[in-house]
Motif scaffolding. Structure first.
Motif, PDB file in Angstrom:
ATOM      1  N   ARG A 120       0.839  -1.200   0.000  1.00 54.08           N
ATOM      2  CA  ARG A 120       0.000   0.000   0.000  1.00 54.08           C
ATOM      3  C   ARG A 120       0.874   1.250   0.000  1.00 54.08           C
ATOM      4  NH1 ARG A 120      -3.559  -0.530   4.758  1.00 54.08           N
ATOM      5  NH2 ARG A 120      -1.641   0.193   5.689  1.00 54.08           N
ATOM      6  N   THR A 121       1.924   1.204   0.797  1.00 57.30           N
ATOM      7  CA  THR A 121       2.837   2.358   0.818  1.00 57.30           C
ATOM      8  C   THR A 121       3.479   2.561  -0.551  1.00 57.30           C
ATOM      9  OG1 THR A 121       3.275   1.819   3.113  1.00 57.30           O
ATOM     10  CG2 THR A 121       4.753   3.381   2.069  1.00 57.30           C
ATOM     11  N   ALA A 158      -6.573   3.881  -2.583  1.00 58.14           N
ATOM     12  CA  ALA A 158      -6.837   4.061  -1.154  1.00 58.14           C
ATOM     13  C   ALA A 158      -8.333   4.170  -0.880  1.00 58.14           C
ATOM     14  CB  ALA A 158      -6.116   5.316  -0.658  1.00 58.14           C
ATOM     15  N   LEU A 159      -9.003   4.971  -1.699  1.00 54.68           N
ATOM     16  CA  LEU A 159     -10.445   5.133  -1.487  1.00 54.68           C
ATOM     17  C   LEU A 159     -11.188   3.825  -1.730  1.00 54.68           C
ATOM     18  CD1 LEU A 159     -11.288   8.625  -2.979  1.00 54.68           C
ATOM     19  CD2 LEU A 159     -11.159   7.932  -0.611  1.00 54.68           C
ATOM     20  N   ALA A 203     -10.570   1.202   1.102  1.00 54.39           N
ATOM     21  CA  ALA A 203     -11.354   1.457   2.301  1.00 54.39           C
ATOM     22  C   ALA A 203     -12.826   1.168   2.033  1.00 54.39           C
ATOM     23  CB  ALA A 203     -11.157   2.892   2.744  1.00 54.39           C
ATOM     24  N   THR A 234     -16.794  10.030  -6.412  1.00 51.77           N
ATOM     25  CA  THR A 234     -15.808  10.913  -5.783  1.00 51.77           C
ATOM     26  C   THR A 234     -14.471  10.827  -6.504  1.00 51.77           C
ATOM     27  OG1 THR A 234     -16.878  10.506  -3.680  1.00 51.77           O
ATOM     28  CG2 THR A 234     -14.702  11.503  -3.615  1.00 51.77           C
ATOM     29  N   TRP A 281      -1.747  15.982   3.314  1.00 52.06           N
ATOM     30  CA  TRP A 281      -2.125  16.605   2.038  1.00 52.06           C
ATOM     31  C   TRP A 281      -1.548  18.012   1.930  1.00 52.06           C
ATOM     32  CZ3 TRP A 281      -4.845  14.122  -1.786  1.00 52.06           C
ATOM     33  CH2 TRP A 281      -5.283  14.922  -2.847  1.00 52.06           C
ATOM     34  N   THR A 305       2.409  18.053   1.776  1.00 50.71           N
ATOM     35  CA  THR A 305       3.016  17.685   0.497  1.00 50.71           C
ATOM     36  C   THR A 305       2.723  18.753  -0.553  1.00 50.71           C
ATOM     37  OG1 THR A 305       1.101  16.273   0.140  1.00 50.71           O
ATOM     38  CG2 THR A 305       3.126  15.190   0.746  1.00 50.71           C
ATOM     39  N   TYR A 339       4.564  10.115   4.241  1.00 51.69           N
ATOM     40  CA  TYR A 339       3.715   9.067   3.679  1.00 51.69           C
ATOM     41  C   TYR A 339       4.065   7.703   4.255  1.00 51.69           C
ATOM     42  CZ  TYR A 339       0.770  11.387   0.377  1.00 51.69           C
ATOM     43  OH  TYR A 339      -0.225  12.140  -0.169  1.00 51.69           O
ATOM     44  N   LEU A 340       5.359   7.492   4.473  1.00 56.48           N
ATOM     45  CA  LEU A 340       5.798   6.203   4.985  1.00 56.48           C
ATOM     46  C   LEU A 340       5.164   5.939   6.350  1.00 56.48           C
ATOM     47  CD1 LEU A 340       7.667   4.148   3.794  1.00 56.48           C
ATOM     48  CD2 LEU A 340       9.502   5.045   5.224  1.00 56.48           C
ATOM     49  N   ARG A 394      -0.774   4.620   6.509  1.00 54.64           N
ATOM     50  CA  ARG A 394      -1.829   3.752   7.011  1.00 54.64           C
ATOM     51  C   ARG A 394      -3.032   4.576   7.485  1.00 54.64           C
ATOM     52  NH1 ARG A 394      -1.046  -0.865  10.865  1.00 54.64           N
ATOM     53  NH2 ARG A 394       1.106  -0.629  10.229  1.00 54.64           N
ATOM     54  N   PHE A 451      -3.572   7.604   6.635  1.00 50.37           N
ATOM     55  CA  PHE A 451      -4.033   8.395   5.495  1.00 50.37           C
ATOM     56  C   PHE A 451      -5.193   7.678   4.818  1.00 50.37           C
ATOM     57  CE2 PHE A 451      -3.599   9.692   1.000  1.00 50.37           C
ATOM     58  CZ  PHE A 451      -3.796  11.045   1.176  1.00 50.37           C
ATOM     59  N   VAL A 452      -5.013   6.380   4.545  1.00 50.55           N
ATOM     60  CA  VAL A 452      -6.063   5.622   3.875  1.00 50.55           C
ATOM     61  C   VAL A 452      -7.342   5.654   4.697  1.00 50.55           C
ATOM     62  CG1 VAL A 452      -6.744   3.349   3.081  1.00 50.55           C
ATOM     63  CG2 VAL A 452      -4.420   4.147   2.705  1.00 50.55           C
ATOM     64  N   LEU A 472      -8.815   9.262   4.836  1.00 42.76           N
ATOM     65  CA  LEU A 472      -9.239   9.692   3.507  1.00 42.76           C
ATOM     66  C   LEU A 472     -10.657   9.203   3.240  1.00 42.76           C
ATOM     67  CD1 LEU A 472      -7.912  11.171   1.208  1.00 42.76           C
ATOM     68  CD2 LEU A 472      -7.228   9.002   0.244  1.00 42.76           C
ATOM     69  N   THR A 473     -10.889   7.966   3.569  1.00 43.53           N
ATOM     70  CA  THR A 473     -12.210   7.406   3.340  1.00 43.53           C
ATOM     71  C   THR A 473     -13.242   8.110   4.196  1.00 43.53           C
ATOM     72  OG1 THR A 473     -10.947   5.410   3.424  1.00 43.53           O
ATOM     73  CG2 THR A 473     -13.258   5.216   2.911  1.00 43.53           C
ATOM     74  N   ALA A 496     -13.709  11.565   2.559  1.00 41.24           N
ATOM     75  CA  ALA A 496     -13.985  11.816   1.152  1.00 41.24           C
ATOM     76  C   ALA A 496     -15.365  11.389   0.705  1.00 41.24           C
ATOM     77  CB  ALA A 496     -12.940  11.111   0.296  1.00 41.24           C
TER      78      ALA A 496
END
Lengths: 428, 371, 309, 285
Positions: C118-119, C187-188, C191, C229, D210, D213, D268-269, D273, D275-276, D279-280, D283
């Motif tokens: 994933r990373t 990612a979206l 999830a 989205t 976000w 970066t 990011y590293l 985790r 972030f995902v 984000l959901t 978003a």
């Protein structure tokens, strides 16, 4: 918002005008300071402006240079922002017809007195001088000159093709290229694929075919000349040149090819004198290659003039005004021009500088001689590809057509000629 | 003095009127349950009382003070929410003392109040935990603890038991009732569960479509539902209601179910004087399932022989504690609640005893109770 | 929800002091929001105004009607940019959507090393467009990149010159853009897949659906809102793509990979034709609106439906 | 479908995932390898290759050696400038966006939908279009050529994103929580500080990543609104990557790219985790 800009500008301008008589006194009283903007941040350009700054400091000045890395556009954005903010730099890089255009949006310094004191006018090519005094007064000073159509010949490439004669006309050039190709060079010409590079291929072709047609079409935008037969011939020559270039170079600059050029895998390069500085920085020797004026069908050298210059913006601070005077004197100083050109590979603006010394290369001597010769024959013209002939908007519109033509081999020269005329019409 | 008075309260959203002129007076120490189906406006009413929502019209008095413009924290109330609304990032201790912290109560006092409440609810061992580490019942207790620690004039409960499983719900129901008896607090409790209403309330306000249908003690609501809605909403199984016709002979009024059919049921009514004007007209008859029983049942306090009917049995539901029988009275379906050990066979007929003293009659037009 | 603001603004003696007491929260809510909204509105209006003036180097007053629009619409640059935008927009959005979805489905198979993978798929998001453009221009350049490597390794028939081929160059931008941003879609989607009710997956298995059918008929339909989205976010990326193209092809070879954002920048700043640049910017805004309005309408309908349900 | 037994179809899955991972990693690997090759070596072969002579000097050169005109300090000073712009702007835009998102989602007020809609439209307004207006604004408030000016720009522009994501996250928080807190006597700020903020970690991580970066990687405003020694690291990178009068220095350039990208890559590293997850939450609403 522009209205306030104007008012501020006028205020700033009149204040500066009132301060003018105090110039001489001010210069003695305060430590000269110079704020400058240029895009020269790397390589020989960076080295040269750094050396200039050192000289400025040696003379007791405070050197405040803001390099704006990236494209020229980024430098101009910065300059525009500073002007809109009512805080222009004391001096900034600007060239060609842009000097006239930009001088209309903010007050500039009248340099007539200091130019006269240095006797500069007499030693500068008249076409060039005109660009720097758009309203009759000097407001900007050229610093160095390049010809954009010098022909670089690889020694090893020439040996490989068993050629020893330097081409003079386009016919010679084309023969040599074919010869090199049959000697095993897949791509005899080492030019790159940037927009400016494509523009150079075309302007070198047209000016070499007929400097008169070039002057009429590219400098004066004469409608008849734009559709004339020389244009078609120039496009045809451009197609030949680009056919001999490595298609894989894409939009990369010519510098990517320099090693292949020196090694003799590529034989020729149509480029400005700045390539000498780049070659030197890359560790190549002067005797790896030969420099000669670009092909000219009438046998006499054609010089496509490209000159870097500084424009001086009015400031009311006494130290900045003193700095501007000091900078102007330095830029016109033969010693400084010598130093600068020896770093970058250009030739001095002053036609009275002696290039026989050890610091000069054969290429620079050839270039200087070519300039003199071309001026004598009225064959020194202003470079289109490097924004000397037209304002940026027009130049870009013309280069659009040229670069599309270079990259798209299905466009016929006829078609290119009419497209070019259309583009000029549309951009005007 | 009324602990809570609501006068002519209404609430409109854009084009939707969710509360239409509510009037309620709740005495100090009462346990009032607002009950009704979802969407009836009961939660909106509670939010307006709490100050979390604004009334469009009308006034609210708490402890004799008009509080329309008083923010929730100054109304001297406490509230327990359906989801408990425990602050997830705080421990149980912090959850309970947060309100005192907001009011600037001294630390020592906070500790004392916390200790009292924790002891009362037996949650001392949980004080250091986060809400996510608690079971449903424990969360419920903590939510109550947070309300109790304020010692307010008025407790508001917004369906606090609906997220618990059945067993726990019964336990907590008793516990809340015990708590009410012990501390004598004034409580307004919102639920959609009529059993909760019946078991806990001192008075029930049944709401439907933004209107209080009936506001009375549980027995009255159960025995004399003000209208058909209340009759059908309260009780499980609910009151049987069926069209009928009121007639009269020389001995008084007779209500007839399935008039004209061969199996019509005629029931002679006694003491239904108010119904006199309905003689010769259609009415709606209501009878609770427990008033229909096996044939040999003797209803408590009954005099004379019971009224008996023979009716076809359609379905039998033994629940263990009793048997629910679906039968037909004069062709109309009705449920009966009979002894658990009696299991009539579906498809046969059986005889049933009726307790006709507890029959309700409703106007079919207005749906209001006649007698 | 509660209408707090109106509670506070009810007239009365206490209302004034209430206002004063709550001033800080009004400031904190409104000042940033109003500043943000005001800059967007005023900047847009300013640009619209400039697009009707004869501005060149700096903004000036004056009125030229639709002249700037006509000249932009008539220019080859804009026409090519618009065609490219259609191609690039559609290809990029579809491909990054499918790549992201594929990666998400693969990662959803409880595979080992999921965190690492994933990373890997996400890290391009951290890199600036300028760097992405530069690095991909190295890799894709046939003279120094992948093709050269293949030739050096002895695979001399290998041919991959899209970067310098004016018909294919736009696809190199698609490749680089997908590399950079499909991690976002992944990612979206990932999830979204993880939040699918496991009961319906069990139900599908009991109904006898295989993995493919389960995904296609049962799981993917629930990802529809996420998909919308992703589409909108990627579309706005496509429409405003600038740094990446400038570093990768700079609109070339020739003017084959012009895009509207590039044309706007070029006109405004490179060619010093502010008025025309502003006109191109307004045209770009109109394209954006053409994408956003249907999306807004869709959201509105969905919310209305949800409110009624 | 989701079992862990090893079957041919699972082998295929691993194969595909590995291929994709290789493709995604390839550019990074190429840059890392190039950062360890000399400029000459790269020029002689191709951009892709194993280092013949390990040129660790590229990193020293990139970090503190190469010149941007007179200043020969590598990208080090520019890294600091970028940090001075990025960190405050990230913090401000995140905090203000969180407060505004909280207000818009949990405390409805008159006109909230409108202003929220306009603010989020800002995500779509092209950057180039805003350059000149910002010039005029910065001039009028006297912040041109200051780092504060850039912080202001990035804070205000960043709100579009932070408000959108925070709001979408906060609408999922039960309103009863706010009601309970109001009955407890907590005001707007106390509820935010004590109840909302402790729940916000996932979404704040998203907005921080976000914003960080984006601001760190921004170039256009960075060079236009700063002068000389204040320029951000992207300017120094560009100075290396578009040589007008120099041969390409891809070795040093690669090293500089790696150093300049390190802060965002690390973010990011370590934050990927979360972030995902965040984000959901933010978003899909």
């Amino acid at each position: 918002m522009p209205i306030t800009t104007t008012r501020r500008r006028l205020l700033a301008g009149s204040a500066a005008a009132l301060a003018l008589p105090a110039f001489a006194r001010a210069q003695g009283a305060v430590k000269p300071r110079l704020t400058a903007i240029s895009q020269w941040s790397a390589g020989s350009d960076g080295a040269a402006i750094t050396a200039l700054g050192k000289k400025f400091e040696e003379k007791g000045g405070v050197w405040q240079h803001s390099p704006v890395p990236g494209f020229t556009t980024d430098m101009m954005n910065k300059l525009r922002a500073q002007i809109i903010a009512g805080d222009p730099p004391a001096c900034s890089q600007l060239k060609g017809p842009e000097i006239a255009a930009w001088s209309k949006i903010a007050p500039t310094v009248d340099l007539d007195a200091v130019v006269a004191a240095a006797g500069y006018e007499k030693v500068v090519a008249p076409d060039l001088a005109k660009l720097h005094k758009p309203a009759g007064k000097w407001i900007a000073l050229p610093l160095q000159i390049y010809s954009t159509n010098m022909l670089f010949l690889s020694k090893r490439g020439m040996d490989k093709a068993k050629a020893d004669k330097v081409p003079v006309t386009w016919a010679d050039f084309n023969d040599l290229a074919e010869k090199m190709k049959s000697a095993g060079m897949a791509y005899p010409i080492a030019n790159g694929g940037t927009r400016a590079d494509d523009g150079q291929k075309f302007e070198a072709s047209l000016a070499g075919i007929s400097p008169t047609a070039y002057r009429a079409a590219c400098m004066n935008l004469d409608k008849k000349a734009l559709e004339g037969p020389e244009m078609k011939a120039a496009f045809a020559q451009t197609r030949k040149i680009s056919d001999w270039c490595d298609p894989n170079v894409g939009v990369q600059p010519y510098a990517t090819n320099l090693k292949r050029f020196v090694d003799g895998d590529m034989g020729m390069l149509i480029m400005g004198g700045w390539a000498q500085g780049v070659l030197k920085n890359a560790g190549f020797k002067f005797d790896d290659y030969v420099i000669t004026p670009g092909p000219s069908d009438n046998g006499k050298p054609v010089f496509l003039l490209n000159a870097d210059a500084f424009i001086f913006w009015q400031r009311k601070e006494a130290d900045l005004q003193a700095g501007q005077m000091l900078m102007a004197q330095l830029v016109m100083d033969p010693a400084i021009q010598t130093m600068y050109s020896q770093i970058t590979g250009s030739i001095p603006v002053r036609t009275d500088v002696d290039l026989t010394g050890a610091g000069w290369s054969d290429g620079q001597r050839t270039t200087a001689a070519a300039l003199k010769n071309a001026m004598g024959n009225n064959q020194a013209v202003l470079s289109l590809a490097h924004n000397m002939a037209q304002e940026n908007g027009l130049t870009a519109a013309i280069i659009d057509v040229i670069t599309e033509y270079v990259k798209n081999k299905t466009i016929k020269p006829d078609e290119a000629v009419s497209r070019l005329a259309e583009a000029v019409e549309g951009a005007r | 003095m009324a602990a809570l008075s609501i006068r002519a309260l209404s609430k409109r959203y854009a084009n939707l009127e969710v509360l239409k002129g509510i009037d309620l007076d709740i005495e100090s120490g009462e346990f009032t349950v607002l009950v009704g189906p979802s969407g009836c406006g009961k939660s909106t009413l509670l939010n307006i009382v709490a100050g979390l929502d604004r009334a469009s019209d009308g006034t609210i008095e708490i402890g004799g003070r008009i509080v329309n413009d008083v923010p929730p924290k100054d109304r001297d109330i406490a509230m327990v929410f359906q989801s408990y609304a425990l602050y997830p990032s705080m421990t149980v201790r912090q959850n309970i003392t947060f309100g005192m912290e907001c009011r600037g109560v001294a630390k020592a006092e906070q500790e004392k109040a916390l200790a009292n409440v924790a002891r009362l609810l037996q949650i001392e061992p949980l004080l250091g935990r986060k809400p996510s580490q608690l079971s449903g019942g424990q969360r419920q207790r903590v939510a109550m603890g947070r309300a109790l620690v304020r010692d307010p004039l008025l407790f508001l409960f917004d369906e606090p038991l609906s997220n618990l499983d059945a067993k726990l719900r019964v336990e907590m129901r008793m516990e809340i009732k015990r708590l009410h008896q012990r501390i004598g607090a004034t409580i307004v409790y919102v639920t959609h569960d009529q059993i909760e209403a019946m078991t806990m309330a001192t008075r029930i306000a049944v709401m439907h479509r933004g209107v209080v249908q009936q506001f009375a003690d549980p027995d009255t609501v159960y025995r004399y539902p003000a209208n058909l809605f209340v009759a059908r909403f309260m009780g499980s199984p609910p009151m049987n209601t069926m069209p009928a016709r009121l007639e009269a002979d020389s001995n008084g009024p007779v209500v007839v179910i399935g008039s004209g059919r061969p199996d019509e049921v005629r029931l002679r009514l006694q003491g239904y004087d108010a119904a006199a004007s309905y003689v010769g007209r259609d009415v709606v008859l209501g009878i609770r399932p427990e008033c229909i029983a096996e044939g040999d049942r003797v209803f408590s306090g009954a005099v004379g022989p019971p009224v008996m009917v023979t009716a076809p049995v359609e379905l039998v539901e033994p629940t263990g504690a009793e048997t629910i029988v679906l039968l037909r009275l004069g062709g109309e379906p009705a449920q009966a609640r009979i002894s658990p050990d009696i299991r009539p066979t579906p498809g046969t007929t059986a005889s049933f005893a009726l307790d006709i003293r507890r029959i309700c009659l409703f106007d079919p037009e207005t749906e209001r109770l006649i007698a | 929800m509660t209408d707090v603001a109106s509670t506070a603004t009810r007239p009365g003696r206490s209302a004034t002091s209430e206002m004063v007491r709550r001033l800080p929260e009004f400031l904190v809510i409104w000042v940033p929001l109003l500043l943000s909204a005001a800059h967007l509105i005023s900047f847009s209006i300013w640009t619209i105004w400039i697009s009707f003036t004869p501005s060149t180097l700096i903004p000036v007053t004056g009125w030229v009607g639709l002249r700037n629009y006509n000249s932009v619409l008539a220019s080859r640059n804009w026409q090519i940019a618009f065609d490219n935008l259609l191609l690039f927009g559609i290809a990029f959005v579809l491909l990054s959507l499918t790549t992201g979805l594929l990666l998400a489905i693969l990662l959803d198979q409880r595979i080992r090393g999921e965190n690492v993978l994933r990373t890997i798929f996400l890290y391009p998001l951290a890199v600036s467009f300028v760097v992405t453009g530069t690095v991909w221009s190295w890799l894709l350049n046939p003279g120094i990149g992948i093709e050269k490597l293949a030739h050096d390794l002895g695979w001399t028939s290998f041919h991959f010159d899209w970067l310098v081929n004016r018909d294919m160059a736009i696809w190199t931008i698609v490749i680089a853009a997908i590399w950079q941003s499909s991690g976002f879609a992944m990612a979206l989607f990932l999830a979204g897949l993880r939040s699918v009710d496991s009961d319906i997956i069990k139900a599908a298995q009991i109904d006898g659906a295989g993995p493919v059918r389960t995904y296609w008929r049962v799981i993917l339909p629930t990802l529809w809102p996420i998909t919308v989205t992703v589409i909108v976010v990627q579309l706005q990326f496509a429409i405003s793509a600038f740094d990446l193209v400038r570093a990768l092809t700079n609109g070339g070879p020739g003017i084959a990979t012009q895009l509207p954002a590039l044309v706007v920048y070029d006109l405004m700043f490179q060619r010093s034709q502010l008025g025309r640049g502003a006109a191109a910017a307004v045209l770009m805004l109109l394209i954006l609106l053409a994408v956003l309005l249907p999306y807004a309408a869709w959201r509105y309908v969905r919310q209305r439906r949800a409110a009624h349900a | 479908m989701r079992d862990r037994s090893f079957t041919p179809s699972r082998a295929l899955i691993y194969l595909i995932v590995t291929l994709f991972a290789a493709a995604y990693l390839a550019p990074l690997v190429v840059v890392v390898l190039n950062s360890l090759r000399t400029n000459e070596e790269i020029a002689q072969s191709s951009m892709i290759g194993w280092p013949q002579n390990w040129a660790f000097g590229n990193y020293a050169m990139a970090w503190s050696g190469f010149c941007v005109a007179e200043t020969c300090a590598g990208i080090r000073p520019y890294m600091l400038n970028s940090a001075l712009i990025t960190i405050p702007a990230t913090i401000f835009s995140t905090l203000l966006g969180a407060v505004a998102g909280y207000a818009v989602s949990l405390w409805r007020f008159r006109g909230d939908n409108w202003i929220y809609g306009i603010v989020t439209l800002g995500l779509f307004l092209p950057q180039q279009m805003r350059l000149l207006p910002w010039t005029i604004v910065l001039r009028d408030i006297g912040l041109i050529n200051t780092l504060s000016g850039l912080v202001l720009i990035h804070t205000i522009q960043g709100l579009s994103f932070t408000v959108l994501f925070c709001r979408n996250y906060y609408v999922a928080i039960p309103h009863e929580l706010i009601r309970a807190a109001r009955i407890d006597g907590a005001g707007f700020f106390r509820i935010f500080w004590r109840i909302i903020l402790p729940l916000s970690a996932p979404i704040l991580i998203v907005t921080v990543i976000w914003q960080f970066t984006h601001i760190w990687n921004e170039f256009l405003y960075g060079v236009t609104f700063t002068t000389g020694q204040q320029q951000p690291v992207t300017a120094a990178l560009i100075a290396l990557s578009t040589p007008v009068a120099d041969i390409p220095k891809q070795g040093v350039q690669s090293a500089a790219v790696i150093i300049a990208a390190l802060p965002t890559l690390l973010i990011y590293l370590f934050g990927g985790r979360y972030f995902v997850r965040g984000l959901t939450a933010g978003a899909v609403k």
